[in-house]
Design a protein around this motif. Sequence first.
Motif, PDB file in Angstrom:
ATOM      1  N   HIS A  41       0.845  -1.193   0.000  1.00 35.85           N
ATOM      2  CA  HIS A  41       0.000   0.000   0.000  1.00 35.85           C
ATOM      3  C   HIS A  41       0.884   1.248   0.000  1.00 35.85           C
ATOM      4  CE1 HIS A  41      -3.509   2.367   0.474  1.00 35.85           C
ATOM      5  NE2 HIS A  41      -3.423   2.567   1.768  1.00 35.85           N
ATOM      6  N   ARG A  42       1.490   1.580   1.162  1.00 31.38           N
ATOM      7  CA  ARG A  42       2.287   2.797   1.248  1.00 31.38           C
ATOM      8  C   ARG A  42       3.705   2.563   1.733  1.00 31.38           C
ATOM      9  NH1 ARG A  42      -0.863   7.776   3.347  1.00 31.38           N
ATOM     10  NH2 ARG A  42       0.999   8.629   2.346  1.00 31.38           N
ATOM     11  N   SER A  43       4.024   1.351   2.210  1.00 28.11           N
ATOM     12  CA  SER A  43       5.365   1.112   2.783  1.00 28.11           C
ATOM     13  C   SER A  43       6.390   0.883   1.674  1.00 28.11           C
ATOM     14  CB  SER A  43       5.327  -0.052   3.759  1.00 28.11           C
ATOM     15  OG  SER A  43       4.217  -0.873   3.525  1.00 28.11           O
ATOM     16  N   ARG A  44       6.861   2.005   1.106  1.00 28.47           N
ATOM     17  CA  ARG A  44       7.737   1.893  -0.055  1.00 28.47           C
ATOM     18  C   ARG A  44       9.141   1.424   0.308  1.00 28.47           C
ATOM     19  NH1 ARG A  44       7.692   8.364  -1.599  1.00 28.47           N
ATOM     20  NH2 ARG A  44       9.259   9.024  -0.086  1.00 28.47           N
ATOM     21  N   GLU A  45       9.636   1.840   1.477  1.00 28.83           N
ATOM     22  CA  GLU A  45      10.974   1.379   1.902  1.00 28.83           C
ATOM     23  C   GLU A  45      10.973  -0.143   2.050  1.00 28.83           C
ATOM     24  OE1 GLU A  45      13.561   3.456   2.668  1.00 28.83           O
ATOM     25  OE2 GLU A  45      12.615   5.438   2.955  1.00 28.83           O
ATOM     26  N   ALA A  46       9.926  -0.653   2.666  1.00 31.14           N
ATOM     27  CA  ALA A  46       9.842  -2.102   2.883  1.00 31.14           C
ATOM     28  C   ALA A  46       9.721  -2.837   1.551  1.00 31.14           C
ATOM     29  CB  ALA A  46       8.641  -2.429   3.783  1.00 31.14           C
ATOM     30  N   LEU A  47       8.952  -2.269   0.625  1.00 28.15           N
ATOM     31  CA  LEU A  47       8.808  -2.935  -0.675  1.00 28.15           C
ATOM     32  C   LEU A  47      10.122  -2.881  -1.455  1.00 28.15           C
ATOM     33  CD1 LEU A  47       6.788  -4.560  -2.308  1.00 28.15           C
ATOM     34  CD2 LEU A  47       6.133  -2.471  -3.499  1.00 28.15           C
ATOM     35  N   LEU A  48      10.846  -1.773  -1.317  1.00 29.67           N
ATOM     36  CA  LEU A  48      12.165  -1.669  -1.971  1.00 29.67           C
ATOM     37  C   LEU A  48      13.088  -2.782  -1.471  1.00 29.67           C
ATOM     38  CD1 LEU A  48      14.379  -0.260  -3.645  1.00 29.67           C
ATOM     39  CD2 LEU A  48      14.792   1.259  -1.684  1.00 29.67           C
ATOM     40  N   ALA A  49      13.121  -2.968  -0.158  1.00 26.60           N
ATOM     41  CA  ALA A  49      13.990  -4.006   0.426  1.00 26.60           C
ATOM     42  C   ALA A  49      13.597  -5.389  -0.118  1.00 26.60           C
ATOM     43  CB  ALA A  49      13.885  -3.971   1.951  1.00 26.60           C
ATOM     44  N   LEU A  50      12.294  -5.649  -0.213  1.00 29.72           N
ATOM     45  CA  LEU A  50      11.843  -6.957  -0.709  1.00 29.72           C
ATOM     46  C   LEU A  50      12.173  -7.138  -2.190  1.00 29.72           C
ATOM     47  CD1 LEU A  50       8.365  -7.257   1.086  1.00 29.72           C
ATOM     48  CD2 LEU A  50      10.510  -8.425   1.677  1.00 29.72           C
ATOM     49  N   CYS A  51      12.075  -6.050  -2.960  1.00 27.64           N
ATOM     50  CA  CYS A  51      12.392  -6.132  -4.392  1.00 27.64           C
ATOM     51  C   CYS A  51      13.876  -6.434  -4.604  1.00 27.64           C
ATOM     52  CB  CYS A  51      12.031  -4.838  -5.108  1.00 27.64           C
ATOM     53  SG  CYS A  51      10.261  -4.623  -5.333  1.00 27.64           S
ATOM     54  N   ARG A  52      14.718  -5.872  -3.734  1.00 23.36           N
ATOM     55  CA  ARG A  52      16.156  -6.131  -3.851  1.00 23.36           C
ATOM     56  C   ARG A  52      16.449  -7.609  -3.623  1.00 23.36           C
ATOM     57  NH1 ARG A  52      20.100  -2.315  -3.171  1.00 23.36           N
ATOM     58  NH2 ARG A  52      19.456  -0.128  -3.162  1.00 23.36           N
ATOM     59  N   ILE A  53      15.726  -8.220  -2.703  1.00 19.90           N
ATOM     60  CA  ILE A  53      15.974  -9.635  -2.384  1.00 19.90           C
ATOM     61  C   ILE A  53      15.355 -10.552  -3.442  1.00 19.90           C
ATOM     62  CG2 ILE A  53      15.541 -11.486  -0.707  1.00 19.90           C
ATOM     63  CD1 ILE A  53      15.374  -9.248   1.452  1.00 19.90           C
ATOM     64  N   HIS A  54      14.096 -10.282  -3.818  1.00 18.26           N
ATOM     65  CA  HIS A  54      13.340 -11.260  -4.629  1.00 18.26           C
ATOM     66  C   HIS A  54      13.328 -10.943  -6.116  1.00 18.26           C
ATOM     67  CE1 HIS A  54      12.047 -13.267  -0.980  1.00 18.26           C
ATOM     68  NE2 HIS A  54      11.813 -12.064  -0.471  1.00 18.26           N
ATOM     69  N   ARG A  55      13.758  -9.744  -6.499  1.00 21.73           N
ATOM     70  CA  ARG A  55      13.859  -9.357  -7.907  1.00 21.73           C
ATOM     71  C   ARG A  55      12.619  -9.717  -8.730  1.00 21.73           C
ATOM     72  NH1 ARG A  55      19.096  -8.359  -9.658  1.00 21.73           N
ATOM     73  NH2 ARG A  55      20.487  -8.103  -7.898  1.00 21.73           N
ATOM     74  N   PRO A  56      11.437  -9.216  -8.320  1.00 24.35           N
ATOM     75  CA  PRO A  56      10.215  -9.540  -9.062  1.00 24.35           C
ATOM     76  C   PRO A  56      10.190  -8.846 -10.420  1.00 24.35           C
ATOM     77  CG  PRO A  56       9.751  -7.845  -7.443  1.00 24.35           C
ATOM     78  CD  PRO A  56      11.173  -8.267  -7.208  1.00 24.35           C
ATOM     79  N   ALA A  57       9.399  -9.393 -11.341  1.00 21.84           N
ATOM     80  CA  ALA A  57       9.215  -8.739 -12.638  1.00 21.84           C
ATOM     81  C   ALA A  57       8.398  -7.462 -12.449  1.00 21.84           C
ATOM     82  CB  ALA A  57       8.513  -9.696 -13.599  1.00 21.84           C
ATOM     83  N   GLN A  58       7.467  -7.465 -11.499  1.00 25.46           N
ATOM     84  CA  GLN A  58       6.563  -6.334 -11.306  1.00 25.46           C
ATOM     85  C   GLN A  58       6.450  -5.979  -9.822  1.00 25.46           C
ATOM     86  OE1 GLN A  58       4.206  -5.285 -13.903  1.00 25.46           O
ATOM     87  NE2 GLN A  58       4.170  -7.042 -15.300  1.00 25.46           N
ATOM     88  N   ALA A  59       6.230  -4.699  -9.560  1.00 24.16           N
ATOM     89  CA  ALA A  59       5.905  -4.249  -8.208  1.00 24.16           C
ATOM     90  C   ALA A  59       4.775  -3.238  -8.328  1.00 24.16           C
ATOM     91  CB  ALA A  59       7.124  -3.608  -7.544  1.00 24.16           C
ATOM     92  N   VAL A  60       3.866  -3.254  -7.351  1.00 24.78           N
ATOM     93  CA  VAL A  60       2.719  -2.333  -7.403  1.00 24.78           C
ATOM     94  C   VAL A  60       2.570  -1.632  -6.063  1.00 24.78           C
ATOM     95  CG1 VAL A  60       0.233  -2.102  -7.811  1.00 24.78           C
ATOM     96  CG2 VAL A  60       1.521  -3.883  -9.024  1.00 24.78           C
ATOM     97  N   MET A  61       2.378  -0.305  -6.114  1.00 26.42           N
ATOM     98  CA  MET A  61       2.055   0.474  -4.926  1.00 26.42           C
ATOM     99  C   MET A  61       0.721   1.176  -5.160  1.00 26.42           C
ATOM    100  SD  MET A  61       5.427   1.557  -3.015  1.00 26.42           S
ATOM    101  CE  MET A  61       4.259   1.551  -1.682  1.00 26.42           C
ATOM    102  N   SER A  62       0.053   1.602  -4.083  1.00 23.96           N
ATOM    103  CA  SER A  62      -1.267   2.208  -4.257  1.00 23.96           C
ATOM    104  C   SER A  62      -1.181   3.555  -4.972  1.00 23.96           C
ATOM    105  CB  SER A  62      -1.975   2.349  -2.914  1.00 23.96           C
ATOM    106  OG  SER A  62      -2.297   1.057  -2.425  1.00 23.96           O
ATOM    107  N   ARG A  63      -0.162   4.381  -4.612  1.00 27.48           N
ATOM    108  CA  ARG A  63      -0.100   5.745  -5.169  1.00 27.48           C
ATOM    109  C   ARG A  63       1.042   5.896  -6.153  1.00 27.48           C
ATOM    110  NH1 ARG A  63      -1.482   9.491  -0.071  1.00 27.48           N
ATOM    111  NH2 ARG A  63      -3.041   8.088   0.771  1.00 27.48           N
ATOM    112  N   GLU A  64       0.815   6.741  -7.140  1.00 28.10           N
ATOM    113  CA  GLU A  64       1.833   6.978  -8.163  1.00 28.10           C
ATOM    114  C   GLU A  64       3.079   7.650  -7.555  1.00 28.10           C
ATOM    115  OE1 GLU A  64       2.570   5.826 -11.058  1.00 28.10           O
ATOM    116  OE2 GLU A  64       4.272   7.210 -11.264  1.00 28.10           O
ATOM    117  N   THR A  65       2.903   8.508  -6.542  1.00 32.58           N
ATOM    118  CA  THR A  65       4.090   9.163  -5.943  1.00 32.58           C
ATOM    119  C   THR A  65       5.028   8.111  -5.334  1.00 32.58           C
ATOM    120  OG1 THR A  65       2.689   9.535  -4.017  1.00 32.58           O
ATOM    121  CG2 THR A  65       3.133  11.445  -5.415  1.00 32.58           C
TER     122      THR A  65
END
Length: 396
Positions: A41-65
């Motif tokens: 939803h809004r926890s962008r730092e946490a999603l960044l950390a997870l993306c670094r580990i899992h290298r997904p093809a896609q990531a989605v957040m609620s807001r464009e900012t």
Amino acid sequence: STTLRCQAVTVLGATGSIGTSTLDVITRHPDRYRVHALTAHRSREALLALCRIHRPAQAVMSRETDAAWLRERLREAGLATEVRAGAEALVEVSEAAEVDTVMAAIVGAAGLLPTLAAVRAGKRVLLANKEALVMSGALFMEAVARCGATLLPIDSEHNAIYQCLPIEHRGGLARHGVTQLLLTASGGPFRGWSARELAAVTPAQACDHPNWSMGRKISVDSATLMNKGLELIEACWLFDARPSQVQVVVHPQSVIHSMAAYSDGSVIAQLGNPDMRTPIAYGLAWPERIEAGVKTLDLFSVARLDFEPPDETAFPCLPLARAAMVAGGTAPAVLNAANEVAVAAFLDGRLGFNGIGDLVARVLEARPAEPAGELGTILEADAAARETAQAWLAGC
Ligand code: NAD
Ligand code: MG
């Protein structure tokens, strides 16, 4: 064989309690699972950390900012993850052709559309987001059957019951000799408290659950027993049970995760340490079993198991949920929406603990059940119930 192929998994609500436990199990089995998409939803730092580990093809957040921020950080890190924002993107990463399995772990009604999209695309759907099923039960289960989705319950109680039933349990419980489902409840942090004692409860107290560490919304639901009410509704839909066939049993140790009673007098229970990685691993690997990082239960350290009936006077949310299921139609969606508003108000300090049940009761009275054959009707009932709840909050 399909078991040798690496399953592509979308984790909706990846930064949450269930989301991170899911990624913990996935990390233990890199040969079996890879991450297609992660959402938050809004926890962008946490999603960044997870993306670094899992290298997904896609990531989605609620807001464009937030999406723009994440896109920039991932680009700097040299990762090819495509980042998008909004509800439509959530639906797309749930129904994408390259996805095998969707973990539905968004909290609340916000998870309904992406979870339904996964069902309609015939995915293996690991259902943690109980609110989605509570809102749209008939429509949801009909879509599971019609679209050939594999629906596996992750809620520990329903996962336990699933394990206690025959593998093929469709077509009603009676057909398989099941007479009752025994839904266990820890009783939450306020087990044994009177309504008077409950009046002064704070959000911090309510979120401090004795046995499970969970998101704030479900923690409050566990404290009011609304969680058990939502689970009663969830059990009726998942297992084609009548509300009268589901008995709530308070069991403070949370070692028996639920049971099924059969016509010959047998009661089958599933036991384990209270750790959501067990039902998550079950759902990921079903019908196989995989290591989940959870220790085998030590019965000597458990020593004893206690059982008692729930106190439905001090905890009116449980009978309210049962009544909503009996009323049918849009009533469970109204109950859920009113509860979401009430819990948010309680967490913000705008509503007392006992106000949660009061507010839900008032909204159910003001918004009588209508037939819930279409998604539009359900979404309208949800919006109307939220409006009624907010108006009542503004006036009190
Ligand atoms: P949580 O609050 O820890 O995590 C929620 C996740 O959903 C986060 O990733 C958050 O970013 C995302 N999210 C929140 N609001 C959103 C919105 N409006 N749009 C998009 N994403 C949003 O919650 P949790 O404890 O992990 O629970 C998730 C679901 O699983 C709930 O439905 C809960 O009832 C169910 N569940 C949880 C547990 C548990 O042990 N935590 C057990 C059984 C069932
Ligand atoms: Mg549960």
